[in-house]
Write a protein that holds these residues in place. Structure first.
Motif, PDB file in Angstrom:
ATOM      1  N   PHE A 115       0.922  -1.034  -0.019  1.00 45.72           N
ATOM      2  CA  PHE A 115       0.022   0.033   0.069  1.00 45.72           C
ATOM      3  C   PHE A 115       1.097   1.274  -0.040  1.00 45.72           C
ATOM      4  N   THR A 116       0.392   2.285  -0.251  1.00 42.28           N
ATOM      5  CA  THR A 116       0.893   3.641  -0.322  1.00 42.28           C
ATOM      6  C   THR A 116       0.908   4.271   1.136  1.00 42.28           C
ATOM      7  N   LYS A 117       2.023   4.196   1.683  1.00 43.08           N
ATOM      8  CA  LYS A 117       2.267   4.816   3.120  1.00 43.08           C
ATOM      9  C   LYS A 117       2.074   6.277   3.414  1.00 43.08           C
ATOM     10  N   ALA A 118       2.824   6.807   2.490  1.00 42.15           N
ATOM     11  CA  ALA A 118       2.934   8.458   2.535  1.00 42.15           C
ATOM     12  C   ALA A 118       2.887   9.338   1.469  1.00 42.15           C
ATOM     13  N   PRO A 119       2.516  10.244   1.206  1.00 43.89           N
ATOM     14  CA  PRO A 119       2.741  11.110  -0.018  1.00 43.89           C
ATOM     15  C   PRO A 119       4.219  11.492  -0.172  1.00 43.89           C
ATOM     16  N   VAL A 120       4.604  11.855  -1.409  1.00 43.08           N
ATOM     17  CA  VAL A 120       5.953  12.057  -1.661  1.00 43.08           C
ATOM     18  C   VAL A 120       6.211  13.398  -0.903  1.00 43.08           C
ATOM     19  N   LEU A 121       7.550  13.237  -0.288  1.00 44.40           N
ATOM     20  CA  LEU A 121       8.241  14.421   0.415  1.00 44.40           C
ATOM     21  C   LEU A 121       7.578  14.544   1.657  1.00 44.40           C
ATOM     22  N   SER A 122       6.888  13.704   2.392  1.00 36.55           N
ATOM     23  CA  SER A 122       6.115  13.858   3.622  1.00 36.55           C
ATOM     24  C   SER A 122       6.606  13.244   4.666  1.00 36.55           C
ATOM     25  N   ALA A 123       7.634  12.282   4.526  1.00 39.57           N
ATOM     26  CA  ALA A 123       8.249  11.526   5.399  1.00 39.57           C
ATOM     27  C   ALA A 123       9.423  12.495   6.403  1.00 39.57           C
ATOM     28  N   LEU A 135      16.312   2.824   7.347  1.00 37.17           N
ATOM     29  CA  LEU A 135      15.597   2.231   8.288  1.00 37.17           C
ATOM     30  C   LEU A 135      13.977   3.157   8.449  1.00 37.17           C
ATOM     31  N   GLY A 136      13.070   2.508   8.655  1.00 44.44           N
ATOM     32  CA  GLY A 136      11.882   3.314   8.982  1.00 44.44           C
ATOM     33  C   GLY A 136      10.959   3.018   9.965  1.00 44.44           C
ATOM     34  N   ASN A 137      10.035   3.973  10.226  1.00 46.10           N
ATOM     35  CA  ASN A 137       9.024   3.515  11.383  1.00 46.10           C
ATOM     36  C   ASN A 137       7.518   3.989  10.625  1.00 46.10           C
ATOM     37  N   ASP A 138       6.964   2.823  10.528  1.00 47.59           N
ATOM     38  CA  ASP A 138       5.770   2.503   9.608  1.00 47.59           C
ATOM     39  C   ASP A 138       4.617   2.755  11.099  1.00 47.59           C
ATOM     40  N   VAL A 139       4.470   3.882  11.615  1.00 48.56           N
ATOM     41  CA  VAL A 139       3.729   4.051  12.679  1.00 48.56           C
ATOM     42  C   VAL A 139       2.201   3.514  12.513  1.00 48.56           C
ATOM     43  N   ASN A 140       1.845   2.470  13.638  1.00 54.14           N
ATOM     44  CA  ASN A 140       0.607   1.785  13.176  1.00 54.14           C
ATOM     45  C   ASN A 140      -0.333   1.949  14.548  1.00 54.14           C
ATOM     46  N   LEU A 141      -1.660   2.401  13.991  1.00 56.31           N
ATOM     47  CA  LEU A 141      -2.890   2.690  14.949  1.00 56.31           C
ATOM     48  C   LEU A 141      -3.574   1.456  14.826  1.00 56.31           C
ATOM     49  N   ARG A 142      -3.514   0.654  16.106  1.00 54.96           N
ATOM     50  CA  ARG A 142      -3.863  -0.696  15.949  1.00 54.96           C
ATOM     51  C   ARG A 142      -5.465  -0.608  15.930  1.00 54.96           C
ATOM     52  N   ALA A 159     -10.393  -2.832   7.853  1.00 54.91           N
ATOM     53  CA  ALA A 159      -8.973  -2.692   6.997  1.00 54.91           C
ATOM     54  C   ALA A 159      -9.382  -1.542   6.038  1.00 54.91           C
ATOM     55  N   LEU A 160     -10.388  -1.226   5.787  1.00 54.93           N
ATOM     56  CA  LEU A 160     -10.612   0.248   4.919  1.00 54.93           C
ATOM     57  C   LEU A 160     -10.307   1.260   5.484  1.00 54.93           C
ATOM     58  N   LEU A 161      -9.953   1.068   6.848  1.00 48.11           N
ATOM     59  CA  LEU A 161      -9.519   2.527   7.340  1.00 48.11           C
ATOM     60  C   LEU A 161      -8.055   2.539   7.530  1.00 48.11           C
ATOM     61  N   LEU A 162      -7.293   1.952   6.606  1.00 45.68           N
ATOM     62  CA  LEU A 162      -5.955   1.769   6.550  1.00 45.68           C
ATOM     63  C   LEU A 162      -5.050   2.885   6.417  1.00 45.68           C
ATOM     64  N   SER A 163      -5.723   3.757   5.522  1.00 42.35           N
ATOM     65  CA  SER A 163      -5.238   5.361   5.201  1.00 42.35           C
ATOM     66  C   SER A 163      -5.191   5.818   6.504  1.00 42.35           C
ATOM     67  N   ARG A 164      -6.398   6.137   7.136  1.00 42.85           N
ATOM     68  CA  ARG A 164      -6.599   7.014   8.335  1.00 42.85           C
ATOM     69  C   ARG A 164      -5.729   6.382   9.394  1.00 42.85           C
ATOM     70  N   ALA A 165      -5.199   4.889   9.301  1.00 44.39           N
ATOM     71  CA  ALA A 165      -4.315   4.467  10.504  1.00 44.39           C
ATOM     72  C   ALA A 165      -2.956   4.588   9.956  1.00 44.39           C
ATOM     73  N   LYS A 166      -2.535   4.674   8.652  1.00 44.60           N
ATOM     74  CA  LYS A 166      -1.316   4.949   8.379  1.00 44.60           C
ATOM     75  C   LYS A 166      -0.515   6.228   8.000  1.00 44.60           C
TER      76      LYS A 166
END
Length: 395
Positions: free
Chosen positions: A188-196, A233-240, A247-254
């Motif tokens: 999936f797409t984790k984040a927009p370009v340049l936002s990390a 390295l990365g931190n893919d912060v997760n809102l459990r 799972a349809l809330l993946l974008s809001r979680a990630k």
């Protein structure tokens, strides 16, 4: 989580963030330069960081070159900064040079459910509907009925198909098991370009989340031809709690403000650091709370269920291209279950937590947890980068 308050920033030095074999590594960084009004592509050479923007205006451009590692080591550069000075500066301040996330135009993608242990935790989130109070009871049943059946299974294999049949018969099949042992991985797409955000920066967790955790991961940096050119390295912060509701809330979680950290540097592949070295990476996690709480864990790419090149192939190919390349989070073995506040509810962040993700050959990514709503807003996007590079005569 508790109300946000001012917490001490991590004290970073070159020794604390560099790989243990930094003298042999080709390391690429990005630096915010107030004089240039924007980011510079740079190489880390010893305790110095050397501006290479005149050679390659973006990290994406640099990684398109076959001689990228040689350029990082040897190309004549422009300005120089002391790495210790960049690390001492507060990220986000426009008036001082500081480190940024070391990728720019690459799309930030993530592969999920690539380790058996974290796979079971995703199933538990789903079964609890994101309610941490039910986690311990559900975990006991899921591990008892599912856990041993996943040992050593190759995703997409006939053996995996048989396990799927058994779990379906018991009413335990899950969308997470589908992507964990089925033929197709989750990408999936984790984040927009340049936002990390980079090392030393604040990392954001939505204020509404009550069940969340860090996800320490290796991140592959891939060029427009699908070639892995480096790792970081990365931190893919997760809102459990959010993803567990649906799972349809993946974008809001990630994908929230400052919810993706990458760094400290991209280590380019070369004769001394190839794909087999990436496959052998160990990643350590340490969370230090403002109240003295400490959580430690680790993740090893040796235990990943799909080879890293299989994840790249699922992301890039005739079905999908990335003209500026992409950065690919490879997933994590780490899924904390020990109680922090309430018995039976497991781990969740507190504001002020210092998250330290490290690997001997990649260095250390260190961030402090704040509400996403209070992290420095993301204001420098693709348009701003293009205008800045044009003003500097680099386009």
């Amino acid at each position: 989580m508790e109300t946000a308050a001012a917490h001490p920033r991590p004290v970073l030095t070159a020794d604390s963030v560099l790989p243990e074999d930094a003298g042999r590594a080709a390391l690429v960084a990005r630096v915010h330069d107030p004089e240039a009004g924007g980011p510079c592509v740079a190489a880390v050479r010893g305790g110095d960081v050397v501006d290479l923007t005149a050679v390659a205006p973006t990290v994406s451009d640099l990684l398109e070159r076959d001689d990228a590692a040689e350029v990082a080591r040897e190309a004549a550069g422009g300005r120089r900064w002391r790495l210790d000075d960049l690390l001492a500066a507060r990220p986000g301040r426009p008036d001082v040079p500081h480190l940024l996330a070391p990728v720019d135009l690459q799309v930030v993608k993530a592969a999920g459910v690539t380790f058996a242990r974290s796979l079971l935790e995703r199933v538990i989130e789903e079964r609890t509907g994101g309610d941490p109070a039910r986690a311990a009871r559900v975990r006991e049943r899921v591990v008892r009925l599912v856990g041993g059946r996943l040992d050593g299974i190759r995703p997409g294999s006939p053996e995996a198909a048989k396990v799927k049949e058994l779990l379906l018969a018991e009413g335990l099949w899950s969308q997470y098991l589908e992507v964990g042992i089925g033929p197709d991985p989750e990408v999936f797409t984790k984040a927009p370009v340049l936002s990390a955000v980079g090392t030393g920066a604040d990392i954001g967790v939505l204020r509404a989340s009550v069940w969340n955790n860090p996800e320490p991961e290796a991140v592959l940096v891939v060029d427009s031809r699908g070639r892995v050119r480096g790792a970081t390295l990365g931190n893919d912060v997760n809102l459990r709690d959010v993803e567990g509701r649906s799972a349809l809330l993946l974008s809001r979680a990630k994908d929230n403000n400052a919810s993706c950290a990458i760094g400290p540097f991209v280590r380019l592949l070369d004769d001394g650091f190839g794909l087999d070295a990436v496959r052998d990476l160990d990643i350590d996690l340490r969370v230090e709370g403002p109240d003295g709480y400490v959580l430690q864990g680790s993740s090893s790419l040796r235990e990943i269920s799909r080879d890293v090149l299989d994840l790249v192939s699922a992301t890039y190919g005739a079905h999908h291209q990335y003209p500026d390349g992409f950065a690919l989070f490879t997933g994590t073995l780490f899924a904390p279950t020990e109680d922090r506040r309430t018995p039976g509810e497991g781990f969740t962040h507190e504001y002020g937590d210092m998250v330290h993700i490290s690997s001997p050959r990649l260095g250390a990514l260190i961030n402090t947890v704040v509400p996403s709503e209070e992290a420095p807003p993301w204001t420098f996007g693709v348009g701003a980068l293009m205008r800045n590079l044009a003003w500097r005569g680099l386009l």
